[in-house]
Design a protein around this motif. Structure first.
Motif, PDB file in Angstrom:
ATOM      1  N   UNK A  82      51.621  46.040  32.234  1.00  0.00           N
ATOM      2  CA  UNK A  82      51.011  47.318  32.597  1.00  0.00           C
ATOM      3  C   UNK A  82      52.000  48.236  33.317  1.00  0.00           C
ATOM      4  N   UNK A  83      52.966  47.649  34.000  1.00  0.00           N
ATOM      5  CA  UNK A  83      53.953  48.443  34.734  1.00  0.00           C
ATOM      6  C   UNK A  83      55.096  48.962  33.855  1.00  0.00           C
ATOM      7  N   UNK A  84      55.112  48.553  32.606  1.00  0.00           N
ATOM      8  CA  UNK A  84      56.128  49.060  31.679  1.00  0.00           C
ATOM      9  C   UNK A  84      55.787  50.492  31.277  1.00  0.00           C
ATOM     10  N   UNK A  85      56.801  51.301  31.124  1.00  0.00           N
ATOM     11  CA  UNK A  85      56.630  52.698  30.705  1.00  0.00           C
ATOM     12  C   UNK A  85      57.000  52.825  29.236  1.00  0.00           C
ATOM     13  N   UNK A  86      56.097  53.318  28.426  1.00  0.00           N
ATOM     14  CA  UNK A  86      56.385  53.503  27.007  1.00  0.00           C
ATOM     15  C   UNK A  86      57.373  54.664  26.794  1.00  0.00           C
ATOM     16  N   UNK A  87      57.276  55.680  27.623  1.00  0.00           N
ATOM     17  CA  UNK A  87      58.122  56.857  27.488  1.00  0.00           C
ATOM     18  C   UNK A  87      59.469  56.594  28.169  1.00  0.00           C
ATOM     19  N   UNK A  88      60.532  56.640  27.402  1.00  0.00           N
ATOM     20  CA  UNK A  88      61.872  56.317  27.900  1.00  0.00           C
ATOM     21  C   UNK A  88      62.250  57.158  29.115  1.00  0.00           C
ATOM     22  N   UNK A  89      61.914  58.422  29.114  1.00  0.00           N
ATOM     23  CA  UNK A  89      62.298  59.310  30.215  1.00  0.00           C
ATOM     24  C   UNK A  89      61.601  58.967  31.533  1.00  0.00           C
ATOM     25  N   UNK A  90      60.536  58.203  31.485  1.00  0.00           N
ATOM     26  CA  UNK A  90      59.802  57.825  32.696  1.00  0.00           C
ATOM     27  C   UNK A  90      60.193  56.439  33.214  1.00  0.00           C
ATOM     28  N   UNK A  94      61.080  50.169  38.514  1.00  0.00           N
ATOM     29  CA  UNK A  94      59.918  49.286  38.351  1.00  0.00           C
ATOM     30  C   UNK A  94      59.832  48.797  36.911  1.00  0.00           C
ATOM     31  N   UNK A  95      59.974  49.689  35.964  1.00  0.00           N
ATOM     32  CA  UNK A  95      59.939  49.319  34.545  1.00  0.00           C
ATOM     33  C   UNK A  95      60.999  48.257  34.245  1.00  0.00           C
ATOM     34  N   UNK A  96      62.221  48.518  34.668  1.00  0.00           N
ATOM     35  CA  UNK A  96      63.320  47.604  34.344  1.00  0.00           C
ATOM     36  C   UNK A  96      63.140  46.239  35.015  1.00  0.00           C
ATOM     37  N   UNK A  97      62.642  46.226  36.243  1.00  0.00           N
ATOM     38  CA  UNK A  97      62.400  44.952  36.931  1.00  0.00           C
ATOM     39  C   UNK A  97      61.262  44.182  36.257  1.00  0.00           C
ATOM     40  N   UNK A  98      60.200  44.886  35.871  1.00  0.00           N
ATOM     41  CA  UNK A  98      59.074  44.228  35.188  1.00  0.00           C
ATOM     42  C   UNK A  98      59.522  43.675  33.838  1.00  0.00           C
ATOM     43  N   UNK A  99      60.294  44.461  33.106  1.00  0.00           N
ATOM     44  CA  UNK A  99      60.793  44.026  31.807  1.00  0.00           C
ATOM     45  C   UNK A  99      61.665  42.777  31.961  1.00  0.00           C
ATOM     46  N   UNK A 100      62.562  42.798  32.930  1.00  0.00           N
ATOM     47  CA  UNK A 100      63.455  41.661  33.168  1.00  0.00           C
ATOM     48  C   UNK A 100      62.654  40.405  33.528  1.00  0.00           C
ATOM     49  N   UNK A 101      61.651  40.556  34.383  1.00  0.00           N
ATOM     50  CA  UNK A 101      60.849  39.400  34.785  1.00  0.00           C
ATOM     51  C   UNK A 101      60.064  38.841  33.599  1.00  0.00           C
ATOM     52  N   UNK A 102      59.536  39.717  32.761  1.00  0.00           N
ATOM     53  CA  UNK A 102      58.831  39.255  31.574  1.00  0.00           C
ATOM     54  C   UNK A 102      59.771  38.484  30.645  1.00  0.00           C
ATOM     55  N   UNK A 103      60.986  38.991  30.469  1.00  0.00           N
ATOM     56  CA  UNK A 103      61.967  38.303  29.622  1.00  0.00           C
ATOM     57  C   UNK A 103      62.304  36.925  30.211  1.00  0.00           C
ATOM     58  N   UNK A 104      62.469  36.869  31.535  1.00  0.00           N
ATOM     59  CA  UNK A 104      62.752  35.587  32.195  1.00  0.00           C
ATOM     60  C   UNK A 104      61.610  34.597  32.004  1.00  0.00           C
ATOM     61  N   UNK A 105      60.389  35.099  31.926  1.00  0.00           N
ATOM     62  CA  UNK A 105      59.215  34.248  31.729  1.00  0.00           C
ATOM     63  C   UNK A 105      59.010  33.901  30.262  1.00  0.00           C
TER      64      UNK A 105
END
Length: 119
Positions: A82-90, A94-105
């Motif tokens: 839910x914390x991921x941003x679909x729009x690249x400019x936004x 937070x987006x990058x940390x959430x994405x990284x944690x999801x990848x780690x999981x």
């Protein structure tokens, strides 16, 4: 901004202590709307925060609170998605940390930021 009175400082300190010492979601709930961002950060960092209350803290308008949600070990994959941003400019910290944690999981996300349920 006027200086805080000794009473205001004492009340703020009491709330910090309560936020860090809360033992469950019910005790953390009042901090969802605390006017002090740093106290909300402290509450989001509380080790007793469960996935449900963390999901609610993820709605905070300040990124400092949301990043603590991402860093919390009890945060759910659904909240991270839910914390991921679909729009690249936004996309931000937070987006990058959430994405990284999801990848780690081991959670797979497609390029449209949709969860791939075939993990």
């Amino acid at each position: 901004m006027p200086k805080k009175s000794p009473e205001q400082k004492a009340e703020e300190q009491r709330r910090y202590i309560a936020a860090s010492g809360a033992a469950n979601s019910e005790e953390l709930e009042p901090f969802l709307t605390d006017p002090n961002q740093a106290i909300r950060v402290t509450a989001a960092m509380n080790p007793d925060a469960d996935a449900e209350i963390l999901d609610r803290f993820a709605n905070d308008k300040f990124w400092g609170v949301r990043i603590e949600v991402v860093n919390h070990p009890n945060v759910s994959d659904a909240t991270l998605v839910r914390l991921l941003e679909a729009k690249v400019s936004k996309r931000g910290v937070v987006h990058h940390a959430a994405y990284k944690k999801l990848m780690e999981r081991g959670v797979k996300i497609d390029e449209d930021m949709k969860l791939d349920l075939n993990k």
